[in-house]
Motif scaffolding. Structure first.
Motif, mmCIF file in Angstrom:
data_model
loop_
_atom_site.group_PDB
_atom_site.id
_atom_site.type_symbol
_atom_site.label_atom_id
_atom_site.label_comp_id
_atom_site.label_asym_id
_atom_site.label_seq_id
_atom_site.Cartn_x
_atom_site.Cartn_y
_atom_site.Cartn_z
ATOM 1 N N ALA A 32 1.141 0.986 -6.098
ATOM 2 C CA ALA A 32 1.007 0.105 -7.267
ATOM 3 C C ALA A 32 -0.391 -0.512 -7.276
ATOM 4 C CB ALA A 32 2.072 -0.991 -7.217
ATOM 5 N N THR A 33 -1.348 0.219 -7.847
ATOM 6 C CA THR A 33 -2.732 -0.266 -7.804
ATOM 7 C C THR A 33 -3.140 -0.946 -9.106
ATOM 8 O OG1 THR A 33 -3.482 1.915 -8.471
ATOM 9 C CG2 THR A 33 -3.496 1.448 -6.112
ATOM 10 N N MET A 66 0.183 -8.827 -1.903
ATOM 11 C CA MET A 66 -0.665 -8.180 -2.909
ATOM 12 C C MET A 66 -2.138 -8.493 -2.664
ATOM 13 S SD MET A 66 0.249 -10.549 -6.279
ATOM 14 C CE MET A 66 -0.501 -9.429 -7.438
ATOM 15 N N GLY A 67 -3.005 -7.785 -3.357
ATOM 16 C CA GLY A 67 -4.440 -8.041 -3.234
ATOM 17 C C GLY A 67 -5.205 -6.811 -2.797
ATOM 18 N N PRO A 111 0.428 -4.122 -4.397
ATOM 19 C CA PRO A 111 -0.858 -4.828 -4.353
ATOM 20 C C PRO A 111 -1.549 -5.153 -5.682
ATOM 21 C CG PRO A 111 -0.774 -2.979 -2.819
ATOM 22 C CD PRO A 111 0.377 -2.817 -3.751
ATOM 23 N N ALA A 112 -1.313 -4.370 -6.742
ATOM 24 C CA ALA A 112 -1.996 -4.536 -8.043
ATOM 25 C C ALA A 112 -3.488 -4.241 -7.965
ATOM 26 C CB ALA A 112 -1.796 -5.955 -8.615
ATOM 27 N N TYR A 140 -4.722 4.021 -0.623
ATOM 28 C CA TYR A 140 -3.407 3.361 -0.730
ATOM 29 C C TYR A 140 -2.410 3.929 0.281
ATOM 30 C CZ TYR A 140 -1.266 7.237 -3.348
ATOM 31 O OH TYR A 140 -0.761 8.460 -3.711
ATOM 32 N N GLU A 141 -2.554 5.220 0.656
ATOM 33 C CA GLU A 141 -1.637 5.791 1.655
ATOM 34 C C GLU A 141 -1.824 5.098 3.007
ATOM 35 O OE1 GLU A 141 -2.508 9.671 -0.791
ATOM 36 O OE2 GLU A 141 -3.671 7.938 -0.153
ATOM 37 N N ASP A 142 -3.091 4.908 3.384
ATOM 38 C CA ASP A 142 -3.410 4.236 4.651
ATOM 39 C C ASP A 142 -2.809 2.823 4.639
ATOM 40 O OD1 ASP A 142 -4.685 3.628 7.132
ATOM 41 O OD2 ASP A 142 -6.380 2.739 6.047
ATOM 42 N N ARG A 143 -2.974 2.125 3.502
ATOM 43 C CA ARG A 143 -2.429 0.768 3.381
ATOM 44 C C ARG A 143 -0.904 0.797 3.540
ATOM 45 N NH1 ARG A 143 -4.139 -2.160 -2.005
ATOM 46 N NH2 ARG A 143 -3.079 -0.399 -2.942
#
Length: 449
Positions: free
Chosen positions: A332-333, A353-354, A424-425, A435-438
């Motif tokens: 969720a970017t 988020m962030g 995260p937005a 985003y995968e790493d996160r």
């Protein structure tokens, strides 16, 4: 066959760039690959194996500005210096999808939208595979389209297409085009003009004829406004959860109905759908209509939409610890994705988020924040925008700088029966590779609790 003097330069040596290089080599082009960043070792090995010259961490102008045509990675913006210079010289720049499409006679199924693209693409692929079709999956997902055109032989492709890809597509045609929704995203790439972004998304129907299909959301204001004056040649199939429709999909009581002209009616209760939540009903409708246009049997569609497993990092259940549910929605970017995530949960939420803010407008989240979110845990280097947006709506806001710190604090703040949601937005590259790493670091931190 040697294409004498036809020089194809590829900018970006990720999956799409290397795939395009392999296809170009196979088609007899003189190929050169240039990446301003580092190139992964596995990709370097492949380029060497195919004897394709490349450079990393620079763009050498004399090796690029002599191109007959350029295939550009969707991640490279038009304002980048080398792209500006190519445009000054009128050297054509195309996307990997445009380039690869020239060498395939397969039926092209293309899915775009600000949110839900990956889920709808994967669900569609799942239905088509279950129906026994010889189908490939590409675009924003998995192996590059060009690589598959070079090495495989599929009759159908399900392609997840972003607006950045569409911007560099000209002759390519989608036999079936899907437009899920249009909400503000990536506006930094569109001069902060929503109209430019909408226009970009509607490129999905360019070159379509009366024998092609266009599937779209009739509840989306931006789509409806544009449709009012757009000249679209293809057969239109709208879907809605708000009203009944002809030649499309809608809800009747708790049933998802699909009624297409010249086709038997499809019906399935929404409780039986594998993907729950309002946004997923839309995704299922789009995939269902698509399957019906391909004359796939109702039983196959019903079975596939009932047993589908969601993709990683998109509302992915991680664990339930001491009665607290942990959900990874790292994909969720943008703001709208977070809205969908919060809308689908029926518990109190501790929200993580962030990251890198893309000029987000958080207004649409305020109501859901007040209703559901007990605390926000900011995970990013600069959280000022989040504090400014939500400090009046949420009781507690905490800054953290690692996934494990964020998870530990969330765990202590959450009560039994509530949900800790990573949604995260924002983009991830201030603290993570992607985003995968996160999402993976979040999952690892939950497992350590």
């Amino acid at each position: 066959m040697e294409r004498a003097g036809v020089r194809l330069v590829i900018l970006g040596a990720g999956e799409s760039g290397v795939g395009a290089a392999i296809l170009a080599k196979k088609q007899g082009f003189e190929v050169f690959v240039s990446d301003f960043g580092e190139i992964k070792q596995a990709y370097q090995d492949e380029l060497n194996q195919y004897k394709i010259p490349f450079e990393a961490q620079k763009h050498t102008e004399e090796l690029i500005l002599n191109a007959t045509e350029v295939v550009k990675s969707p991640g490279i913006a038009d304002k980048v210096n080398i792209v500006k210079k190519l445009k000054e010289k009128n050297i054509p720049i195309v996307s990997e999808i445009e380039f690869a499409g020239r060498y395939s006679n397969a039926k092209m199924i293309c899915i775009t939208g600000s949110n839900g693209k990956s889920t709808t693409t994967m669900l569609t692929y799942h239905i088509l595979q279950n129906a026994g079709l010889n189908v490939g999956l590409a675009g924003n997902i998995g192996k590059s389209f060009a690589r598959q055109v070079a090495q495989e032989n599929f009759d159908y492709y399900v392609l997840e297409i972003s607006s950045f890809m569409l911007d560099d597509m000209y002759e390519f045609k989608a036999d079936i085009a899907v437009l899920l929704n249009i909400t503000p995203d990536h506006l930094d790439r569109y001069d902060y003009q929503m109209a430019n972004y909408v226009k970009s998304k509607f490129r999905i129907v360019q070159n379509q004829t009366a024998s092609d299909h266009f599937i779209y959301c009739d509840d989306d204001l931006e789509i409806k406004n544009y449709m009012a004056y757009a000249d679209i040649k293809s057969q239109k199939h709208p879907f809605s959860i708000e009203h009944e429709l002809k030649n499309g999909a809608y809800l009747k009581a708790n049933n998802l109905m699909i009624n297409l002209t010249n086709s038997d009616q499809f019906e399935m209760t929404i409780q039986d759908l594998a993907l729950q939540g309002k946004h997923n009903t839309y995704n299922s409708m789009a995939s269902g209509i698509l399957a019906k246009t391909l004359e796939i049997r109702n039983e196959t569609i019903r079975e596939s939409m009932g047993n589908y497993k969601n993709i990683d990092h998109r509302l992915e259940f991680v664990a339930n610890i001491s009665g607290i549910t942990f959900i990874n929605d790292s994909k969720a970017t943008n703001v709208n994705s977070v809205w969908y995530a919060l809308e689908s949960l029926n518990t109190d939420v501790v929200l993580i988020m962030g990251g890198v803010d893309k000029g987000n407008d958080y207004t649409m989240l305020k109501e859901l924040m007040r209703q559901k979110v007990k605390a926000i845990i900011c995970l990013g280097k600069d959280n000022k925008a989040l504090h400014d947006a939500f400090e009046d709506d949420v009781e507690v806001m905490v800054n953290t700088f690692s996934a494990s710190e964020a998870v530990q604090i969330a765990y202590h703040m959450a009560k039994k029966g509530s949900t800790v949601l990573l949604s995260p937005a924002c983009a991830s590259f201030d603290l993570f590779k992607n985003y995968e790493d996160r999402g993976n670091q979040f999952k690892a931190a939950v497992k350590e609790l």
